[in-house]
Enzyme design. Structure first.
Site, PDB file in Angstrom:
ATOM      1  N   HIS A  95      35.379  30.742  45.281  1.00 33.62           N
ATOM      2  CA  HIS A  95      35.983  30.752  43.943  1.00 33.62           C
ATOM      3  C   HIS A  95      34.949  30.463  42.859  1.00 33.62           C
ATOM      4  CE1 HIS A  95      40.210  31.382  45.041  1.00 33.62           C
ATOM      5  NE2 HIS A  95      39.933  30.690  46.119  1.00 33.62           N
ATOM      6  N   GLY A 128      42.506  43.449  56.642  1.00 35.99           N
ATOM      7  CA  GLY A 128      43.346  42.426  56.024  1.00 35.99           C
ATOM      8  C   GLY A 128      43.120  41.045  56.605  1.00 35.99           C
ATOM      9  N   LEU A 176      37.709  39.421  56.307  1.00 33.71           N
ATOM     10  CA  LEU A 176      36.289  39.746  56.505  1.00 33.71           C
ATOM     11  C   LEU A 176      35.885  40.953  55.653  1.00 33.71           C
ATOM     12  CD1 LEU A 176      35.980  39.096  60.356  1.00 33.71           C
ATOM     13  CD2 LEU A 176      35.283  37.619  58.472  1.00 33.71           C
ATOM     14  N   SER A 177      36.725  41.265  54.701  1.00 34.05           N
ATOM     15  CA  SER A 177      36.457  42.292  53.703  1.00 34.05           C
ATOM     16  C   SER A 177      36.302  43.708  54.263  1.00 34.05           C
ATOM     17  CB  SER A 177      35.237  41.933  52.844  1.00 34.05           C
ATOM     18  OG  SER A 177      35.349  42.631  51.629  1.00 34.05           O
ATOM     19  N   SER A 178      37.338  44.128  54.950  1.00 37.58           N
ATOM     20  CA  SER A 178      37.384  45.531  55.360  1.00 37.58           C
ATOM     21  C   SER A 178      37.469  46.425  54.130  1.00 37.58           C
ATOM     22  CB  SER A 178      38.589  45.779  56.273  1.00 37.58           C
ATOM     23  OG  SER A 178      39.801  45.649  55.554  1.00 37.58           O
ATOM     24  N   GLU A 181      38.644  48.263  43.148  1.00 43.91           N
ATOM     25  CA  GLU A 181      39.634  47.194  43.387  1.00 43.91           C
ATOM     26  C   GLU A 181      40.332  46.798  42.080  1.00 43.91           C
ATOM     27  OE1 GLU A 181      39.761  44.719  46.410  1.00 43.91           O
ATOM     28  OE2 GLU A 181      38.124  45.564  47.612  1.00 43.91           O
ATOM     29  N   ASP A 227      31.820  40.663  47.766  1.00 46.79           N
ATOM     30  CA  ASP A 227      32.049  41.440  48.994  1.00 46.79           C
ATOM     31  C   ASP A 227      31.268  42.746  48.963  1.00 46.79           C
ATOM     32  OD1 ASP A 227      33.857  39.422  49.223  1.00 46.79           O
ATOM     33  OD2 ASP A 227      35.648  40.685  49.210  1.00 46.79           O
ATOM     34  N   TYR A 284      45.806  33.164  43.051  1.00 46.98           N
ATOM     35  CA  TYR A 284      44.427  33.552  42.713  1.00 46.98           C
ATOM     36  C   TYR A 284      44.313  33.778  41.206  1.00 46.98           C
ATOM     37  CZ  TYR A 284      40.055  36.293  42.855  1.00 46.98           C
ATOM     38  OH  TYR A 284      38.782  36.766  42.644  1.00 46.98           O
TER      39      TYR A 284
HETATM   40  P1  ADP Z   1      40.252  42.472  53.704  1.00 52.10           P
HETATM   41  O1  ADP Z   1      39.340  43.109  52.720  1.00 52.10           O
HETATM   42  O2  ADP Z   1      40.066  40.997  53.797  1.00 52.10           O
HETATM   43  O3  ADP Z   1      40.224  43.111  55.055  1.00 52.10           O
HETATM   44  P2  ADP Z   1      42.197  43.493  51.839  1.00 52.10           P
HETATM   45  O4  ADP Z   1      43.642  43.271  51.695  1.00 52.10           O
HETATM   46  O5  ADP Z   1      41.301  43.213  50.698  1.00 52.10           O
HETATM   47  O6  ADP Z   1      41.749  42.657  53.143  1.00 52.10           O
HETATM   48  O7  ADP Z   1      41.917  45.007  52.269  1.00 52.10           O
HETATM   49  C1  ADP Z   1      42.649  45.582  53.318  1.00 52.10           C
HETATM   50  C2  ADP Z   1      43.111  46.974  52.897  1.00 52.10           C
HETATM   51  O8  ADP Z   1      41.969  47.856  52.766  1.00 52.10           O
HETATM   52  C3  ADP Z   1      44.003  47.650  53.910  1.00 52.10           C
HETATM   53  O9  ADP Z   1      45.348  47.248  53.763  1.00 52.10           O
HETATM   54  C4  ADP Z   1      43.787  49.115  53.589  1.00 52.10           C
HETATM   55  O10 ADP Z   1      44.550  49.488  52.450  1.00 52.10           O
HETATM   56  C5  ADP Z   1      42.317  49.153  53.205  1.00 52.10           C
HETATM   57  N1  ADP Z   1      41.486  49.471  54.393  1.00 52.10           N
HETATM   58  C6  ADP Z   1      40.575  48.671  54.973  1.00 52.10           C
HETATM   59  N2  ADP Z   1      40.010  49.269  56.049  1.00 52.10           N
HETATM   60  C7  ADP Z   1      40.582  50.490  56.149  1.00 52.10           C
HETATM   61  C8  ADP Z   1      40.438  51.594  57.049  1.00 52.10           C
HETATM   62  N3  ADP Z   1      39.595  51.556  58.089  1.00 52.10           N
HETATM   63  N4  ADP Z   1      41.189  52.696  56.824  1.00 52.10           N
HETATM   64  C9  ADP Z   1      42.039  52.745  55.782  1.00 52.10           C
HETATM   65  N5  ADP Z   1      42.211  51.738  54.910  1.00 52.10           N
HETATM   66  C10 ADP Z   1      41.515  50.630  55.093  1.00 52.10           C
HETATM   67 MG    MG Z   2      39.301  42.746  50.587  1.00 49.02          MG
END
Ligand code: ADP
Ligand code: MG
Length: 386
Positions: A34, A121, A124-126, A159, A171, A221
């Site tokens: 933060h 989700g 770990l910032s997917s 974002e 991230d 947040y």
């Molecule tokens: P985090 O970044 O912590 O994993 P977020 O909520 O910020 O969690 O992001 C998750 C979202 O990003 C998913 O719900 C989806 O919309 C998108 N996302 C992430 N990875 C993929 C993927 N491999 N394919 C499609 N969408 C994805």
């Molecule tokens: Mg994220």
């Protein structure tokens, strides 16, 4: 883990031409929570799990995107002025493409096939891994070179403007710029970065997902962001030169803290002390003083729990259990909070016992199942060439 050849083969079957292959990693934040939206300091590490994008250019301006993780396929046209909001996950890809175009880049159309090994989700910032890998793919296919900071900023704008998450830049910077073997120290105001080596002989990094995510995460947040702004506005009367909590030194805060309402005071104290801890932690890591680094992680957790109030009973349980286990160097919640993950530094000899015991005791205390990851550092985004 993603089978790269299988992904390329699948692309060939789906789109009829051989693809190029790109990837970008997830990240874990070691300390500095933060602080990013307060112009402060963060210390994330890119991880050895990535989102992969197989991609080939098109002669028109259509972008066709398939995610194997969602088993869905969509298309959008870069020449359409309006976005259609077809699926929440597509916003990340379309958002980064449109953000790149908005800063003057002309992209070619492309076919993209996505598959990730970053838990989706899970904190770990997917999302940044997706934005940065797709952004790099689109730029490379269009033969446009832009610097990595601009790419990270395009991901952040995706974002902000398309997903509606008003996040900092950490991230995306980690996904775009980090190096294997190093944590990435980032000054969120100047965007200066420094690589700081992590010695895997002396520490293992264990991420523990509490598998709980409370619904109030995003509203709280935004509330924290507002509380920080209120704090700045009040402190500005005494300290006119400040523009963010980053500018407030602890000794000035202590001098004027009585002027802040009680809750705002604690929010400010967290951010100001966390910035100081992050600077010190970076120094301790440089000096290989892991014991001191670990203490700063524990203090960070306490501050997030008591002053910033973004922890959860599950995260607190994970840190309390970890503290009592042999080999623990430091532990804290990581990410925005209200659930999600903890990050633990553990002496390598103790890893197996640590993970087993943490999982067992967490189950006993909370009746929930934790997911543990032994994380290694990874490289930032790249094209994979065989
Ligand atoms: P985090 O970044 O912590 O994993 P977020 O909520 O910020 O969690 O992001 C998750 C979202 O990003 C998913 O719900 C989806 O919309 C998108 N996302 C992430 N990875 C993929 C993927 N491999 N394919 C499609 N969408 C994805
Ligand atoms: Mg994220």
């Amino acid at each position: 883990m993603v089978d790269r050849q299988a992904l390329q083969q699948k692309f060939l079957e789906m789109f009829g031409s051989p693809p190029r292959l790109f990837r970008a990693p997830g990240r874990v934040n070691l300390i500095g929570e933060h602080t990013d939206y307060n112009d402060g300091f963060v210390l994330p590490m890119a991880i050895d799990r990535s989102t992969f994008v197989a991609a080939a250019p098109r002669s028109d301006r259509l972008v066709r995107v398939c995610s194997l993780d969602f088993n869905e396929r969509y298309a959008f046209d870069l020449d359409d002025a309006e976005r259609q909001s077809q699926a929440p996950w597509l916003d990340y890809v379309e958002g980064v493409a449109r953000s790149l175009e908005a800063c003057g880049v002309t992209l070619k159309g492309a076919d993209l096939l996505i598959q990730s090994e970053v838990p989706i989700g899970g904190g770990l910032s997917s999302s940044a891994a997706l934005e940065i890998s797709a952004g790099l793919a689109l730029l490379s296919l269009s033969e446009v070179a832009i610097d990595r900071v601009q790419l990270a900023q395009a991901g952040q704008r995706a974002e902000h403007d398309y997903v509606g998450a008003n996040i900092g830049l950490m991230d995306q910077m980690a996904a775009a710029l980090a190096h294997r073997g190093y944590a990435l120290f980032l000054d969120c105001r100047t965007l200066e970065t420094a690589d700081i080596a992590i010695d895997t002989q002396t520490t293992a990094v264990i991420v523990c997902d509490s598998n709980v995510k409370h619904a109030l995460a995003s509203s709280e947040y935004n509330k924290r962001r507002e509380e920080c702004e209120i704090g700045v506005a009040i402190l500005k009367k005494e300290l006119p030169q400040i523009t963010a909590l980053r500018d407030v030194r602890m000794k000035d805060f202590q001098r004027y803290q009585e002027q802040l309402p009680e809750v705002i005071r604690r929010r400010c104290r967290h951010v100001i002390s966390e910035n100081a801890r992050t600077l010190e932690a970076a120094q301790m890591l440089r000096q290989h003083n892991l014991a001191a680094f670990g203490q700063l992680m524990l203090q960070s957790h306490q501050s997030l729990r008591d002053d910033y109030e973004v922890s959860s009973s599950e995260l607190d349980a994970l840190v309390e259990i970890a503290r009592q286990l042999p080999g623990l160097i430091g532990a804290r919640m990581t990410g925005g909070g209200f659930g999600g993950c903890t990050v633990n530094f553990v002496e390598p000899f103790a890893v197996e016992h640590f993970c087993n015991t943490l999982a067992t005791r967490y189950q006993q205390v909370t009746k929930r199942t934790a997911t543990l990851y032994h994380i290694h550092s990874g490289d930032g985004a790249e094209e994979l060439k065989d």
